[in-house]
Design a protein around this motif. Structure first.
Motif, PDB file in Angstrom:
ATOM      1  N   GLU A  35     -20.644  24.907  -4.173  1.00 50.66           N
ATOM      2  CA  GLU A  35     -21.508  24.336  -3.147  1.00 50.66           C
ATOM      3  C   GLU A  35     -20.825  24.181  -1.793  1.00 50.66           C
ATOM      4  O   GLU A  35     -21.471  24.311  -0.762  1.00 50.66           O
ATOM      5  CB  GLU A  35     -22.047  22.992  -3.603  1.00 50.66           C
ATOM      6  CG  GLU A  35     -23.012  23.131  -4.764  1.00 50.66           C
ATOM      7  CD  GLU A  35     -23.631  21.816  -5.157  1.00 50.66           C
ATOM      8  OE1 GLU A  35     -23.558  20.870  -4.360  1.00 50.66           O
ATOM      9  OE2 GLU A  35     -24.170  21.745  -6.258  1.00 50.66           O
ATOM     10  N   THR A  36     -19.544  23.885  -1.769  1.00 54.62           N
ATOM     11  CA  THR A  36     -18.866  23.619  -0.505  1.00 54.62           C
ATOM     12  C   THR A  36     -18.931  24.796   0.472  1.00 54.62           C
ATOM     13  O   THR A  36     -19.222  24.578   1.649  1.00 54.62           O
ATOM     14  CB  THR A  36     -17.407  23.204  -0.759  1.00 54.62           C
ATOM     15  OG1 THR A  36     -17.417  22.039  -1.583  1.00 54.62           O
ATOM     16  CG2 THR A  36     -16.698  22.911   0.529  1.00 54.62           C
ATOM     17  N   PRO A  37     -18.669  26.043   0.057  1.00 59.22           N
ATOM     18  CA  PRO A  37     -18.761  27.133   1.036  1.00 59.22           C
ATOM     19  C   PRO A  37     -20.154  27.273   1.647  1.00 59.22           C
ATOM     20  O   PRO A  37     -20.279  27.604   2.821  1.00 59.22           O
ATOM     21  CB  PRO A  37     -18.391  28.376   0.231  1.00 59.22           C
ATOM     22  CG  PRO A  37     -17.561  27.878  -0.880  1.00 59.22           C
ATOM     23  CD  PRO A  37     -18.124  26.528  -1.212  1.00 59.22           C
ATOM     24  N   ALA A  38     -21.194  26.982   0.875  1.00 60.73           N
ATOM     25  CA  ALA A  38     -22.549  27.087   1.407  1.00 60.73           C
ATOM     26  C   ALA A  38     -22.804  26.023   2.470  1.00 60.73           C
ATOM     27  O   ALA A  38     -23.480  26.271   3.469  1.00 60.73           O
ATOM     28  CB  ALA A  38     -23.561  26.962   0.278  1.00 60.73           C
ATOM     29  N   HIS A  39     -22.262  24.828   2.268  1.00 61.07           N
ATOM     30  CA  HIS A  39     -22.426  23.761   3.256  1.00 61.07           C
ATOM     31  C   HIS A  39     -21.484  23.956   4.438  1.00 61.07           C
ATOM     32  O   HIS A  39     -21.816  23.587   5.560  1.00 61.07           O
ATOM     33  CB  HIS A  39     -22.175  22.396   2.619  1.00 61.07           C
ATOM     34  CG  HIS A  39     -23.155  22.049   1.552  1.00 61.07           C
ATOM     35  ND1 HIS A  39     -24.462  21.751   1.825  1.00 61.07           N
ATOM     36  CD2 HIS A  39     -23.022  21.977   0.209  1.00 61.07           C
ATOM     37  CE1 HIS A  39     -25.095  21.499   0.696  1.00 61.07           C
ATOM     38  NE2 HIS A  39     -24.240  21.634  -0.308  1.00 61.07           N
ATOM     39  N   ILE A  41     -20.563  26.630   5.954  1.00 58.61           N
ATOM     40  CA  ILE A  41     -21.030  27.583   6.952  1.00 58.61           C
ATOM     41  C   ILE A  41     -21.988  26.915   7.930  1.00 58.61           C
ATOM     42  O   ILE A  41     -22.091  27.299   9.087  1.00 58.61           O
ATOM     43  CB  ILE A  41     -21.678  28.812   6.286  1.00 58.61           C
ATOM     44  CG1 ILE A  41     -21.817  29.938   7.271  1.00 58.61           C
ATOM     45  CG2 ILE A  41     -23.012  28.468   5.676  1.00 58.61           C
ATOM     46  CD1 ILE A  41     -22.152  31.267   6.633  1.00 58.61           C
TER      47      ILE A  41
END
Length: 59
Positions: A35-39, A41
């Protein structure tokens, strides 16, 4: 008919190859945080802009 046997054996090797790649990725932690990479960006621009504004205010 012999071609089907060769194709079946080939597909088993291909499947084993991709299984090894998947297990290697899991072992190295590739899928631990999804989830962190999606947030991240979405937040990158605002964080960088805030840092630049703070540097300008300090000067």
């Amino acid at each position: 008919m012999g071609v089907i046997i060769y194709l079946a054996i080939f597909m088993v090797f291909i499947g084993a190859f991709f299984l090894c790649i998947f297990l290697f990725a899991v072992k190295n932690g590739q899928f631990e945080d999804l989830e962190t990479p999606a947030h991240k960006i979405l937040l990158d621009d605002s964080v960088e802009n805030n840092i630049e504004k703070n540097k300008e205010e300090i000067k």
